[in-house]
Design a protein around this motif. Structure first.
Motif, short mmCIF file in Angstrom:
data_model
loop_
_atom_site.label_atom_id
_atom_site.label_comp_id
_atom_site.label_asym_id
_atom_site.label_seq_id
_atom_site.Cartn_x
_atom_site.Cartn_y
_atom_site.Cartn_z
N TYR A 77 -9.92 -0.45 4.09
CA TYR A 77 -8.64 0.06 3.69
C TYR A 77 -7.84 0.42 4.86
O TYR A 77 -6.56 -0.02 4.99
CB TYR A 77 -8.66 1.36 3.05
CG TYR A 77 -7.31 1.88 2.36
CD1 TYR A 77 -6.83 1.25 1.23
CD2 TYR A 77 -6.83 3.01 3.16
CE1 TYR A 77 -5.46 1.80 0.89
CE2 TYR A 77 -5.53 3.56 2.60
CZ TYR A 77 -4.84 2.95 1.44
OH TYR A 77 -3.65 3.22 1.15
N GLN A 126 0.09 5.68 -2.24
CA GLN A 126 -0.30 6.87 -1.71
C GLN A 126 -0.56 8.01 -2.30
O GLN A 126 -1.64 8.59 -1.91
CB GLN A 126 0.40 7.10 -0.41
CG GLN A 126 0.70 6.15 0.57
CD GLN A 126 1.93 6.50 1.58
OE1 GLN A 126 1.68 7.23 2.37
NE2 GLN A 126 2.97 5.78 1.85
N ILE A 147 -8.18 5.34 -4.51
CA ILE A 147 -7.81 4.14 -4.38
C ILE A 147 -9.24 3.36 -4.19
O ILE A 147 -10.12 4.04 -3.64
CB ILE A 147 -7.22 4.10 -3.02
CG1 ILE A 147 -6.05 4.68 -3.01
CG2 ILE A 147 -7.10 2.70 -2.68
CD1 ILE A 147 -5.21 4.98 -1.69
N TRP A 179 -4.07 -0.92 5.80
CA TRP A 179 -3.03 -0.21 6.14
C TRP A 179 -2.37 -0.47 7.38
O TRP A 179 -1.21 -0.56 7.60
CB TRP A 179 -3.33 1.33 5.88
CG TRP A 179 -2.29 2.44 6.18
CD1 TRP A 179 -2.06 2.91 7.48
CD2 TRP A 179 -1.22 2.75 5.29
NE1 TRP A 179 -0.96 3.66 7.37
CE2 TRP A 179 -0.53 3.77 6.11
CE3 TRP A 179 -1.12 2.48 4.07
CZ2 TRP A 179 0.67 4.32 5.54
CZ3 TRP A 179 0.06 2.99 3.41
CH2 TRP A 179 0.89 3.74 4.42
N THR A 210 -9.35 8.80 -1.75
CA THR A 210 -7.91 9.22 -1.56
C THR A 210 -7.21 8.36 -0.39
O THR A 210 -8.09 7.99 0.32
CB THR A 210 -7.60 10.63 -1.60
OG1 THR A 210 -7.96 11.08 -0.35
CG2 THR A 210 -8.11 11.42 -2.65
N HIS A 211 -5.96 8.26 -0.10
CA HIS A 211 -5.29 7.48 0.61
C HIS A 211 -5.91 8.31 2.21
O HIS A 211 -6.14 7.50 3.02
CB HIS A 211 -3.82 7.73 0.68
CG HIS A 211 -3.08 7.17 1.89
ND1 HIS A 211 -2.84 5.77 2.05
CD2 HIS A 211 -2.23 7.72 2.78
CE1 HIS A 211 -2.18 5.72 3.15
NE2 HIS A 211 -1.83 6.84 3.49
N LEU A 243 0.95 -1.21 -0.05
CA LEU A 243 -0.14 -0.13 -0.03
C LEU A 243 0.96 1.21 0.01
O LEU A 243 0.34 2.25 -0.31
CB LEU A 243 -1.01 -0.22 1.03
CG LEU A 243 -1.88 -1.20 1.21
CD1 LEU A 243 -3.01 -0.97 2.50
CD2 LEU A 243 -2.69 -1.27 -0.06
N THR A 244 2.07 1.34 0.31
CA THR A 244 3.19 2.58 0.39
C THR A 244 3.19 3.02 -0.91
O THR A 244 3.75 4.16 -1.15
CB THR A 244 4.62 2.02 1.17
OG1 THR A 244 4.83 0.70 0.43
CG2 THR A 244 4.09 1.68 2.71
#
Length: 586
Positions: free
Chosen positions: A571, A542, A547, A575, A560-561, A538-539
């Motif tokens: 999510y 970002q 997403i 994360w 968004t992140h 997931l990094t």
């Protein structure tokens, strides 16, 4: 009830493409047949004259007979050369045409076909199985034509010598044919089994050789030897069965040969004793019977080749009969000036082989130039959703639009030219670095290929290789590292320059240093393109514009992140789990 044509009917169009060569080949066959059948007549003439009128055997007569036979042998030699040379080339051309059509058809088949068919079996069908077609295509019409001529002409000539004896001999031939038909049927069955087992053997060898590193890593050499030995032993058993029926077949023909010769010898002697046949006629009769039996035996022996060729044609038909699921719709038009605006409208999908439903009523709009990231558990449909865009599969329900056009209304070639894919499992073809990059656009200049490699961050390591861009990469690129292969695949897509880009976990299998270099290359590649990124790390996503979290019910979350973290949903849990895993590994 199947409406598909029989293999021979499917084969005929290939044969008729060369009907000019075929007709001349049959004409030459007729010449060789006539040359062979004239000799017994000449021997009969000489023998009868020697027995009844020795004075007639003058030097001139003998020379004329010899000259006539010499001319016939020259004609026979010339005709036989054409049959052996040009006739075989015709067969090779037919084999080439069939292999070309099979390979072309394979290019049209969907991923579902290859997921359910062993590559070794496919390779066997377009290589080994078509080898016998050359002999089959050439000899099949030729042998049957020669046999028909010899049998019919022999019957007429022998009937004039002695009708009763001829009828007795020809009455035995159908009995011989019926007895041999039983063995022929068995031979056909065993040849089919032999072909299938060759395919299995090829598949076993291919699987072991391609996975040789895994075999060595797990010390699996003995296991692989045992598996191979099982398949190899099955093939030996089938070969034993083949030779059993072939031996029985040949023994039967030899027994009937002896029986027919016995009938001619005994009955012919009685007829000559009774004055119903002349000595020369009996000699000619014996020669014609020899020719006749040779012809019948040749046809019977050719049956093996016939069934080999027919089996090859049947297995060719199995490829050609595989349904093309993905093809251009009637009236499909090429895509022009693609911007990259993509819409999924109520799209659902299930795999055709097991009817496993993966996507459920997906509605999604990806704007031109937007960066979309897809995350979620394995099996959630991320890769499947992306595979629908270039039409590796078609949706079960709903439709997909590209720049407002249903992708099923545009040509496949133009659609796939507009989509670039970088996958986790990079495939490089056996060849040079240059050839693998140039695959993205075969008409590109060398400068364009080098520029694509620069953009992908691959130029420096390529020039450091032993032969630079001409370095051989090995089977599937085994001579290169994972990061090097990935950057070459990125350069390939840079050269293609598609407006739509799909990144399918492109960095998940790389080490940290390689991942950093590849990530930079991907960032340059994605600039200005509509990009869909499938990621487990997931990094790496970002900075995505949006997403999407895919799950069992479809798109479960979107944003968004930062928005998805604040929402505290699926999510956010993914994360936090990833962060905890990173801390544990440190």
């Amino acid at each position: 009830m199947s409406t598909k044509p029989a293999p021979l009917r499917r084969f005929m169009p290939y044969l008729l493409r060369y009907k000019g060569i075929l007709l001349f080949d049959l004409f030459c066959a007729a010449l060789t047949c006539i040359c062979e059948l004239v000799l017994p007549l000449m021997v009969r003439t000489v023998t009868n004259m020697g027995a009844e009128n020795p004075a007639g055997l003058t030097v001139g007569f003998i020379v004329r007979m010899g000259a006539l036979y010499g001319v016939l042998r020259l004609v026979d030699a010339a005709a036989n050369y054409f049959m052996a040379n040009t006739g075989h080339v015709m067969g090779a051309r037919i084999e080439t045409d069939m292999r070309r059509d099979a390979f072309s058809h394979l290019q049209k088949l969907s991923d579902a076909y290859f997921a359910n068919t062993k590559v070794g079996q496919i390779m066997g069908r377009i290589t080994n199985d078509l080898f016998d077609v050359t002999e089959f295509a050439h000899h099949c019409p030729e042998e049957f034509f020669i046999a028909a001529l010899k049998v019919s002409i022999s019957f007429v000539i022998l009937s004039r010598a002695n009708l009763l004896l001829t009828c007795i001999v020809f009455a035995l031939i159908p009995v011989m044919a019926v007895c041999c038909a039983f063995f022929n049927h068995r031979m056909k069955d065993v040849f089919q089994k032999q072909r299938r087992q060759i395919g299995e053997l090829n598949a076993r060898i291919e699987d072991t050789l391609l996975g040789e590193r895994v075999v060595k890593a797990f010390s699996g050499e003995e296991v692989e030897k045992q598996k191979f030995e099982q398949d190899n032993s099955r093939f030996l058993n089938i070969k034993r069965e083949t030779y059993h029926w072939m031996s029985a077949f040949n023994t039967t023909t030899r027994l009937f040969d002896g029986l027919i010769y016995l009938v001619v010898l005994v009955a012919g002697s009685f007829f000559m004793r009774a004055g119903r046949i002349q000595p020369g006629d009996l000699v000619a009769y014996m020669m014609y019977v020899t020719t006749l039996l040779t012809t019948v035996r040749r046809i019977i022996e050719f049956t093996e080749q016939f069934y080999r060729g027919l089996t090859g044609v049947e297995r060719f038909c199995e490829i050609m009969d595989a349904d093309v699921d993905i093809l251009d719709e009637p009236g499909a038009v090429p895509l022009q000036n693609v911007k990259g605006d993509i819409r999924f409208e109520d799209v659902s999908f299930e795999y055709p082989d097991d009817h496993h439903k993966v996507l459920h009523h997906i509605d999604l709009h990806v704007r031109a130039g937007e960066k979309i990231a897809l995350v979620g558990p394995s099996g959630g449909g991320k890769t499947t959703l992306c595979n629908l865009i270039p039409r590796f599969y078609d949706p079960t329900d709903g439709r997909i639009l590209l720049d407002g056009q249903d992708i099923r209304s545009v040509t496949l070639q133009s659609l796939r030219r507009a989509v670039g894919i970088v996958q986790q499992d990079v495939y490089l073809f056996s060849g040079s670095v240059y050839e693998n990059i140039a695959y993205g656009r075969p008409d590109a200049t060398r400068d364009e290929v080098i520029q694509a490699a620069r953009l992908a961050g691959a130029h420096e390591f390529i020039t450091a290789l032993h032969d630079g861009y001409d370095t051989y990469v090995g089977e599937r690129g085994v001579k290169l590292s994972g990061g090097q292969k990935q950057r070459i695949s990125i350069a390939r897509v840079f050269l293609k320059n598609p407006p739509v880009l799909i990144l399918d976990e492109a960095t998940s299998a790389l080490d940290n240093e390689s991942e950093f270099a590849v990530t930079q290359s991907l960032a340059r590649l994605a600039k200005g393109r509509t990009t869909l990124t499938i990621a487990h790390r997931l990094t790496t996503i970002q900075s995505a514009d949006r997403i999407l979290v895919l799950g069992g019910t479809g798109i479960e979350e979107e944003g968004t992140h930062a928005q998805l973290l604040a929402k505290g949903g699926v999510y956010s849990r993914l994360w936090n789990s990833a962060q905890a895993l990173n801390e544990t590994s440190l």
